[in-house]
Structures are given as structure tokens and as C-alpha cells.
Design an enzyme around this catalytic site. Structure first.
Site, PDB file in Angstrom:
ATOM      1  N   LYS A   1       0.840  -1.216  -0.127  1.00 29.24           N
ATOM      2  CA  LYS A   1       0.083   0.085  -0.093  1.00 29.24           C
ATOM      3  C   LYS A   1       0.812   1.309   0.240  1.00 29.24           C
ATOM      4  O   LYS A   1       1.649   1.454   1.102  1.00 29.24           O
ATOM      5  CB  LYS A   1      -0.952   0.004   1.187  1.00 29.24           C
ATOM      6  CG  LYS A   1      -1.902   1.199   1.274  1.00 29.24           C
ATOM      7  CD  LYS A   1      -2.832   1.052   2.500  1.00 29.24           C
ATOM      8  CE  LYS A   1      -3.688   2.349   2.741  1.00 29.24           C
ATOM      9  NZ  LYS A   1      -4.440   1.937   3.697  1.00 29.24           N
TER      10      LYS A   1
ATOM     11  N   LYS B   1      -2.309  -1.689  -3.608  1.00 28.73           N
ATOM     12  CA  LYS B   1      -3.151  -0.388  -3.539  1.00 28.73           C
ATOM     13  C   LYS B   1      -2.230   0.946  -3.688  1.00 28.73           C
ATOM     14  O   LYS B   1      -1.286   0.888  -3.162  1.00 28.73           O
ATOM     15  CB  LYS B   1      -3.999  -0.431  -2.285  1.00 28.73           C
ATOM     16  CG  LYS B   1      -4.950   0.718  -2.008  1.00 28.73           C
ATOM     17  CD  LYS B   1      -5.408   0.815  -0.652  1.00 28.73           C
ATOM     18  CE  LYS B   1      -6.548   1.987  -0.683  1.00 28.73           C
ATOM     19  NZ  LYS B   1      -7.111   2.053   0.646  1.00 28.73           N
TER      20      LYS B   1
ATOM     21  N   ARG C   1       1.108   9.860   6.179  1.00 29.34           N
ATOM     22  CA  ARG C   1       1.067   8.551   6.344  1.00 29.34           C
ATOM     23  C   ARG C   1       2.465   7.775   5.940  1.00 29.34           C
ATOM     24  O   ARG C   1       2.627   6.657   5.711  1.00 29.34           O
ATOM     25  CB  ARG C   1      -0.057   7.759   5.814  1.00 29.34           C
ATOM     26  CG  ARG C   1      -1.312   8.358   6.706  1.00 29.34           C
ATOM     27  CD  ARG C   1      -2.573   7.306   6.309  1.00 29.34           C
ATOM     28  NE  ARG C   1      -3.544   7.715   7.188  1.00 29.34           N
ATOM     29  CZ  ARG C   1      -4.724   7.901   6.942  1.00 29.34           C
ATOM     30  NH1 ARG C   1      -4.964   8.120   5.525  1.00 29.34           N
ATOM     31  NH2 ARG C   1      -5.752   8.335   7.535  1.00 29.34           N
TER      32      ARG C   1
HETATM   33 ZN   LIG Z   1      -6.108   3.402   7.990  1.00 30.49          ZN
END
Ligand SMILES: [Zn+2]
Length: 326
Positions: free
Chosen positions: A195, A248, A217
Site C-alpha cells: 500500500k 493499492k 502517512r
Molecule cells: Zn488506515
């Protein structure tokens, strides 16, 4: 390799020939439909950046789940918008949390539809990060404990599969062990193994109300520049017990999907994320592209790159178009 008599067009000349030599197929069985379940009742609010996608209270979720099932789509993946958020994401693992209640309602009303749950904390924390914050960053091991608790509570509520999306290290092993120790060794784990920290998640954050309130993030999601790291992430999750591995986002990472297809004999999923959906919907609304044609070409692209399963907001449309004989 080819003789001078080779003519590629001979086999393209008739629709029946094209059907006979088509290498990649798409079916409703390949699709997973994401849904956003909101606390309350009588709620059906369209996400402004995702036309056709709604935040819905449980009775509307159930109605749409029936529609999804009727279209032959085998599974939904659920995201929750809880009544209240706090620093530790308590609703994520509450016995009567938004997702737990949604699972029970769907399994009661549409038992033939597989319910997959997103396992993460960002929809439930007031700071919007995917875990517990310590010293300004997400604390890996404290978060993993809560994720395992969340996955167990989903299984106890009746989830058919859990899908951790947090990108903490070691979470698949912790979830697997917790499920096994509590009588849920039959529940598969679909890990968001690869991800990336992506700008394509923008519309989702409006839909799931999960925008980080500080920072970003990048300390846990992957750097978009990295390819070999994807193999390490996938390997780790497979060794920890993942049953399905996911890439992703989708479109900007088709090379990664192909790498994983070539490397691992595992079922492979791709998440065709919100930004990818919004770009197509926006361009189609302006008449710039043919929506059906572009969506179907996109789905085939995922399959051709190696995906077995496609998590997509287009799922209902794709299933309808497939029935129309595309
Ligand atoms: Zn999350």
C-alpha cells in the site's frame, strides 16, 4: 520468429475470431464492492467527489447489499463512520461498533453475500492516523494489538474475511494468531500487503472521514518510488499467514501487480482507489471519455496485469455491463 506471411489483422477481422483468441476475461466474480457504513438512521449522503457512492446508515447499506448480491458480485468490503472518535479508535473493536452492527445486519438479511471488513483505526481515531500515536508518530506494536482485537471483533460479529490496511509491521501474524486462538482459524486474511502513500486516496478520506489531522502517512505507507520493497512487503505478509495479498492503488502500480503475479502463487487483489474512480467519473460527466468503455478497459488492465480480484467503486456498473454482454 514470424514468417513474412504473418498478418496480425487476419485474426482480428471478425468479432467471433476476437472472442476466440481473447486472452483475458472479466467476470462479476472478480469484483468486490466497497461500502461506507455511517452511524445513525435515514442517512444516505452522496460523497461529493465520488458520484454514485454514499455514506449510508445500516438500513440503506443492507438494501444496497441486496442489490450487489443480485448483480452476482460475491463480496463487499466495509468501512465504518462511527458515532464518536477518540485517540485509540475504540469503536473499531467495540462489540456494538458501527462495523460490527453492519456485519450482523448484512449477514442476517443477505447471508449469501461475503462480508469483508477493512481492519484499520484511521476511521475511528480523532487524529485520523491508522494507529496509536506516541511521540508524534504511530506506535507499531501498540497498534498491532488493537488491530488484532478489531479483527477478532469483526469475526465474532460474523465477518467472512478480514482485510488489514494499516501497514503496521507484524499485523498479519498478530491477527492470524488471535483469530486462531479464538476459534476463527477458518477466517481468511486479505492483507493490504503493498500500500503506497498516495495522492489518489483523496476522495476516500472525504468518504470515510479519515483525513490525518497532522502530518501524513509516509512513516507507514510505502514510497511510490519503490518496487523491490513491494516484494519484501508481500513476502512478509505471506510468511505471516495472509491468504490473499493486495496492491493499492491500482492504475499507477500495474507493474507492481505484475511483479507480484510473477513472484507468488497467491490470490492477488488490486484496489482501484477513490481517486482513480473520481477521475473517470469527472471526465465522463464532462463528456470527455466514454465511461463504460474506459471502465471496462481499466478492469481488463488489472486482470491482464495479474489481478484475480478487483476492489472497485465501479463494481455495480461493471456487473450490469457484463450482463449486457460486453
Ligand atoms: Zn488506515
Amino acid at each position: 520468429m514470424f514468417s513474412s506471411r504473418f498478418r496480425a489483422r487476419r485474426i482480428r477481422g471478425k468479432e467471433v475470431f476476437r472472442r476466440m483468441v481473447r486472452e483475458t476475461t472479466l467476470s462479476a466474480n472478480d469484483l468486490i464492492y466497497p461500502m461506507f457504513s455511517a452511524f445513525g438512521s435515514g442517512i444516505r449522503k452522496e460523497v461529493s467527489s465520488m458520484p454514485g457512492i454514499f455514506q449510508q446508515s445500516i438500513e440503506h447499506i443492507v438494501a444496497e447489499a441486496k442489490e450487489v448480491h443480485g448483480l452476482g458480485i460475491p463480496a463487499v468490503i466495509l468501512f465504518g463512520i462511527p458515532e464518536t472518535k477518540d485517540a485509540v479508535g475504540s469503536d473499531a473493536y467495540a462489540e456494538h461498533g458501527i462495523i460490527q452492527e453492519t456485519i450482523r445486519a448484512i449477514k442476517r438479511e443477505v447471508p449469501g453475500l461475503a462480508v469483508i471488513t477493512d481492519v484499520c483505526l484511521c476511521e475511528y481515531t480523532d487524529h485520523g492516523h491508522c494507529g496509536i500515536i506516541k511521540n508524534g508518530d504511530v506506535d507499531n506494536d501498540a497498534t498491532v494489538k488493537l488491530l488484532a482485537r478489531e479483527a477478532l471483533s469483526h469475526a465474532q460479529a460474523g465477518a467472512d474475511m478480514v482485510a488489514p490496511s494499516d501497514m503496521m509491521d507484524g499485523r498479519v501474524a498478530a491477527i492470524r494468531q488471535t483469530l486462531d486462538n479464538n476459534g476463527f482459524s477458518h477466517i481468511p486474511v486479505m492483507s493490504y500487503a503493498v500500500k503506497y502513500a498516495s495522492g489518489y486516496y483523496g476522495p476516500f478520506r472525504e468518504a470515510a472521514e479519515s483525513t490525518p489531522q497532522f502530518g501524513d502517512r509516509r512513516s507507514y505507507q510505502m514510497d511510490p518510488a519503490n518496487r523491490l520493497e513491494a516484494l519484501r512487503e508481500a513476502q512478509a505478509d505471506i510468511e505471516e499467514g495472509a491468504d490473499i495479498i493486495m496492491v493499492k492503488p491500482g492504475l499507477p502500480y500495474l507493474d507492481i501487480l505484475r511483479d507480484l503475479r510473477n513472484e507468488y502463487a497467491m490470490p492477488l487483489a488490486v484496489y482501484n482507489v477513490s481517486g482513480e474512480y473520481s477521475m473517470i467519473k469527472g471526465a465522463a460527466a464532462n463528456g470527455w471519455i466514454d465511461e463504460e468503455r474506459v471502465v471496462m478497459e481499466t478492469m481488463l488492465g488489472f486482470k491482464r496485469a495479474g489481478a484475480d480480484l478487483i476492489i472497485t467503486y465501479h463494481a455495480k456498473d461493471v456487473a450490469r455491463w457484463l450482463k449486457g454482454g460486453i
